[in-house]
Design a protein around this motif. Structure first.
Motif, PDB file in Angstrom:
ATOM      1  N   GLN A 214       1.429  -3.920 -12.240  1.00 35.82           N
ATOM      2  CA  GLN A 214       1.391  -3.648 -10.810  1.00 35.82           C
ATOM      3  C   GLN A 214       2.743  -3.978 -10.197  1.00 35.82           C
ATOM      4  O   GLN A 214       3.560  -4.686 -10.780  1.00 35.82           O
ATOM      5  CB  GLN A 214       0.299  -4.478 -10.131  1.00 35.82           C
ATOM      6  N   ASP A 218       1.813  -0.523  -5.368  1.00 39.46           N
ATOM      7  CA  ASP A 218       0.439  -0.884  -5.033  1.00 39.46           C
ATOM      8  C   ASP A 218       0.341  -1.413  -3.612  1.00 39.46           C
ATOM      9  O   ASP A 218      -0.670  -1.222  -2.933  1.00 39.46           O
ATOM     10  CB  ASP A 218      -0.080  -1.943  -6.013  1.00 39.46           C
ATOM     11  N   ALA A 219       1.395  -2.072  -3.164  1.00 43.37           N
ATOM     12  CA  ALA A 219       1.390  -2.617  -1.809  1.00 43.37           C
ATOM     13  C   ALA A 219       1.685  -1.541  -0.770  1.00 43.37           C
ATOM     14  O   ALA A 219       1.024  -1.474   0.269  1.00 43.37           O
ATOM     15  CB  ALA A 219       2.413  -3.750  -1.699  1.00 43.37           C
ATOM     16  N   PHE A 221       1.206   1.640  -0.897  1.00 45.04           N
ATOM     17  CA  PHE A 221       0.150   2.632  -0.785  1.00 45.04           C
ATOM     18  C   PHE A 221      -1.176   2.025  -0.319  1.00 45.04           C
ATOM     19  O   PHE A 221      -2.146   2.753  -0.117  1.00 45.04           O
ATOM     20  CB  PHE A 221      -0.057   3.358  -2.117  1.00 45.04           C
ATOM     21  N   SER A 222      -1.218   0.711  -0.170  1.00 43.79           N
ATOM     22  CA  SER A 222      -2.423   0.028   0.336  1.00 43.79           C
ATOM     23  C   SER A 222      -2.027  -0.947   1.436  1.00 43.79           C
ATOM     24  O   SER A 222      -2.183  -2.163   1.281  1.00 43.79           O
ATOM     25  CB  SER A 222      -3.137  -0.708  -0.800  1.00 43.79           C
ATOM     26  N   PRO A 223      -1.495  -0.455   2.550  1.00 46.86           N
ATOM     27  CA  PRO A 223      -0.999  -1.363   3.593  1.00 46.86           C
ATOM     28  C   PRO A 223      -2.072  -2.260   4.193  1.00 46.86           C
ATOM     29  O   PRO A 223      -1.773  -3.366   4.653  1.00 46.86           O
ATOM     30  CB  PRO A 223      -0.411  -0.402   4.634  1.00 46.86           C
ATOM     31  N   ASP A 224      -3.322  -1.801   4.183  1.00 49.07           N
ATOM     32  CA  ASP A 224      -4.398  -2.607   4.770  1.00 49.07           C
ATOM     33  C   ASP A 224      -4.721  -3.830   3.926  1.00 49.07           C
ATOM     34  O   ASP A 224      -5.318  -4.793   4.428  1.00 49.07           O
ATOM     35  CB  ASP A 224      -5.665  -1.763   4.940  1.00 49.07           C
ATOM     36  N   ARG A 225      -4.339  -3.833   2.662  1.00 44.89           N
ATOM     37  CA  ARG A 225      -4.663  -4.949   1.772  1.00 44.89           C
ATOM     38  C   ARG A 225      -3.539  -5.980   1.688  1.00 44.89           C
ATOM     39  O   ARG A 225      -3.716  -7.042   1.094  1.00 44.89           O
ATOM     40  CB  ARG A 225      -4.940  -4.426   0.361  1.00 44.89           C
ATOM     41  N   PHE A 230      -2.494 -11.010  -1.952  1.00 42.94           N
ATOM     42  CA  PHE A 230      -2.310  -9.714  -2.610  1.00 42.94           C
ATOM     43  C   PHE A 230      -0.896  -9.579  -3.167  1.00 42.94           C
ATOM     44  O   PHE A 230      -0.699  -9.133  -4.307  1.00 42.94           O
ATOM     45  CB  PHE A 230      -2.610  -8.598  -1.614  1.00 42.94           C
TER      46      PHE A 230
END
Length: 422
Positions: A214, A218-219, A221-225, A230
């Motif tokens: 990772q 991964d970060a 493309f997943s800003p909400d997480r 994380f």
């Protein structure tokens, strides 16, 4: 309003250029309204609103001072921060008493006045003023005051972002970024992370001999997480003090991002790492420009030829104009002394850019090629190599740290040295 004061007006230093260790934490997304009485203060507030550290704030400037503020908030809610310019002791206190009747709870008030008196300062604190500045104020004074409202004293260790970018493709900016980060972590013992922003062709994983499953993709493309936990899971540990946020370096996806795509990642890294080194690819987009302008310090890497000189000057001038309250960008020359290649001398670069390069890294294809193929840093292959010393000097310049201390030997060390010499 809250009862929180940051600084005694008699102890405020005069406005000067930011020192090396001046680190102002950017303000969060808040609304700020300033009510000025003089054109000079309004101009300073306007310039402050263009500073990168207030990039997320919504700043509105009006004239009329205290009276205009009181009238405005009789029928409208108050913002997160109110900046008020006023003159005279009685005018300040009477105006604040009237403002308190229309001010929402939690609003922070900054007062700009011309009375330098400890008694007045204490009275302002009692009435809940967050900060008091003595006019005339500079844009940096306004930036520091607003940002200081949202940074607790223990938050002074918030991470410093260093962005490294090449003036042209193929000049070795990634190699410089990775070796400088290594020196920051190993020789300066400063916990650091390298963020490889070249998602398609990044080489940080290869240079550090890491292949994490990772990484930064991964970060982004997943800003909400994105949060501290994380990001910690995405980091690959290279050494005790150095971590890597690797790029996938695959072409399975198209990496088109908005200007603020990396904001949440950088903000989260700031809260966990003292030093963040951004390996910025050689491209010009909304997010790459934002990453450079928003960094605390910038290093431009250029090769000694005409195209690099032109590009380095363009980048330097734009960043200098976009960051009027920051230290100017730094630049270094790389691949200096390549055989049979005509080169532009360092003094010609300095004359054109109006700034001296902080270092000139010699061309050594054998050493740098071996390091790249082995997944090692130059210091790992040869601690005594000239480039190793240069990378340490760059690291010290970027972080503002002094010379590293060598471990002290025993009192018999001089005798042993003489015996070895014989």
């Amino acid at each position: 309003m809250i009862s929180y004061a940051r600084q005694n007006p008699e102890e405020r230093p005069e406005a000067t250029a930011p020192p090396l260790d001046d680190h102002i934490v950017p303000a969060p997304r808040v609304s700020v309204q300033a009510f000025c009485e003089t054109v000079e203060t309004a101009a300073a507030a306007q310039s402050a609103g263009e500073d990168r550290r207030l990039g997320k704030t919504h700043l509105k400037i009006q004239m009329g001072g205290m009276a205009a503020a009181i009238e405005a908030y009789r029928t409208a809610p108050t913002p997160n921060v109110i900046v008020l310019e006023t003159e005279g002791r009685n005018e300040i206190l009477n105006g604040l008493d009237q403002l308190a009747t229309v001010c929402d709870a939690g609003t922070r008030v900054v007062v700009i006045g011309r009375v330098n008196d400890v008694g007045l300062y204490r009275e302002l604190v009692r009435r809940g003023v967050s900060d008091y500045m003595i006019a005339p104020v500079s844009p940096l004074d306004v930036v520091r005051s607003i940002c200081g409202l949202f940074s607790a004293p223990e938050a002074r260790a918030v991470g410093r972002i260093i962005a490294v970018v090449g003036a042209k493709g193929g000049v070795g900016s990634s190699t410089v970024a990775h070796n400088v980060a290594w020196a920051i972590a190993r020789d300066l013992a400063l916990d650091s992370v390298v963020a490889d922003l070249d998602l398609a062709f990044g080489t940080a994983g290869l240079d550090y001999n890491q292949d994490p499953p990772q990484g930064i993709a991964d970060a982004v493309f997943s800003p909400d997480r994105v949060d501290t936990a994380f990001i910690d899971r995405l980091l690959s540990k290279c050494t005790d003090h150095l971590s890597l946020l690797a790029a996938p370096a695959t072409l399975e996806r198209v990496y088109d991002f908005g200007a603020d795509a990396f904001d949440s990642i950088f903000d989260t890294l700031r809260t966990t790492m003292p030093c963040i080194v951004l390996d910025v690819p050689h491209l010009w987009s909304g997010w790459s420009k934002r990453a450079l302008v928003g960094a605390d310090d910038i290093l431009i890497v250029a090769a000694p030829d005409l195209a690099n000189l032109r590009n380095a000057k363009n980048i330097f001038d734009l960043l200098k104009a976009s960051r009027p309250n920051d230290r100017i960008p730094l630049y270094c020359l790389n691949q200096v002394g390549m055989p049979k290649r005509p080169e532009i001398k360092a003094n010609e670069f300095a004359k054109a850019i109006e700034s001296e390069p902080i270092a000139s890294i010699p061309f050594d294809p054998q050493m740098f090629g071996a390091a790249a193929n082995n997944g090692q840093m130059i210091a790992e292959i040869s601690a005594s190599h000239r480039a190793t010393e240069i990378f340490l000097q760059i690291a010290q310049r970027l972080t503002g740290r002094g010379e590293t201390k060598k471990p002290r030997g025993s009192f018999l060390s001089p005798l042993f040295d003489k015996l070895r010499a014989k």
